[in-house]
Motif scaffolding. Sequence first.
Motif, PDB file in Angstrom:
ATOM      1  N   ASN A  11       0.835  -1.191   0.000  1.00  0.00           N
ATOM      2  CA  ASN A  11       0.000   0.000   0.000  1.00  0.00           C
ATOM      3  C   ASN A  11       0.872   1.243   0.000  1.00  0.00           C
ATOM      4  N   VAL A  67      -6.177  -2.025   3.029  1.00  0.00           N
ATOM      5  CA  VAL A  67      -6.180  -0.558   3.025  1.00  0.00           C
ATOM      6  C   VAL A  67      -6.771  -0.048   4.343  1.00  0.00           C
ATOM      7  N   SER A  83     -12.033   1.090  -4.569  1.00  0.00           N
ATOM      8  CA  SER A  83     -10.937   2.068  -4.541  1.00  0.00           C
ATOM      9  C   SER A  83     -11.267   3.332  -5.326  1.00  0.00           C
ATOM     10  N   GLU A 141      -3.780   3.364   0.162  1.00  0.00           N
ATOM     11  CA  GLU A 141      -4.337   2.619  -0.965  1.00  0.00           C
ATOM     12  C   GLU A 141      -3.320   1.625  -1.523  1.00  0.00           C
ATOM     13  N   SER A 172     -11.127   3.893   2.550  1.00  0.00           N
ATOM     14  CA  SER A 172     -10.734   2.533   2.183  1.00  0.00           C
ATOM     15  C   SER A 172     -11.783   1.982   1.220  1.00  0.00           C
TER      16      SER A 172
END
Length: 328
Positions: free
Chosen positions: A130, A169, A192, A209, A162
Amino acid sequence: MPQILSRKQFLGSLALLGAAMALPALADTFPSRPIKLVVPFAPGGNTDVVARLAAQGLTEALGQPVIVENIPGANGSIGASRVATSANDGYTLLFGTAGTQAINPSLYKNQSEKTLDDFEYVALITSIPNVLVVNETKTPVKSVAELVAHAKERRTGLSYGSPGTGSTVHLSGELFKSAAGLDLVHVPYKGSAPALTDLIGGQIDLIFENVTPALPFIQGGKLKALAVTSAERLPLLPNVPTMKESGFPAFVTATWNGVLAPKGTPRAVVQKVETALLKVAASPEFKARVAALGGEPRQMGSAAFRDYTRTEFKHWAGIVQAAKLEKQ
């Protein structure tokens, strides 16, 4: 004196002998028809993209079509459960993730660590870390240290997005919240794309992310990358430090992708798919495609993958417990 078998014992012995003789034959003939690779998420995400790369390579390596089927829902649990209860003949496989295999057992009431034993582990082929990103217009910081200071100066908690509760995430945000001692508010989205859209629009303050969907916005200058959660810096983002470098030595998180089969799938079949999959993962083309997504190609065989999953389960279970998340 020779032992005399009953008719039932004799027939049972014949069945066992037949099954033992059938295993090599099964390995020799497998696969004789198309294989289904279940992706437990909607099309278009990084898991789906990597699965299709793997399916293409497996099709060539095994000589039969490997067809991707998307079965989304419940953070991947629906698709994973579908595979776990499928025939254990090698023709239905799961493209599992950290979410389906290591996180969900701590999040869902009908699951536990025992859920890990519902599968045969074939191979793990990618890891995608991430990246902590902010919109500098709304959150004017250039480092993790500045973000922590900014968050502590605020009277109300910063918000982090998230693509859904229980994702890596989401839990990376929870780990940051506890590690830095911050008051952060989780804002879950259905994917996302809407989370990143709201971050760019200033509706939320930050997000950990997956690198793949965030990368275009980082490269396009719409979002500022403060740190990556991998153990080492990423080749695609060489100037972005790791969370470890940013003062959080234990902060390493990522989603990962591996192939699993229903429990009881013959070992010879698992080994055949494992050999083909590791060959695909080692190919220059696959490595280049995964690296372009911001991922890290992996080549972890069956036994190592099984052990790794159990280690990951303990890692994420600790984060879930620290966040005091109730089972769903």
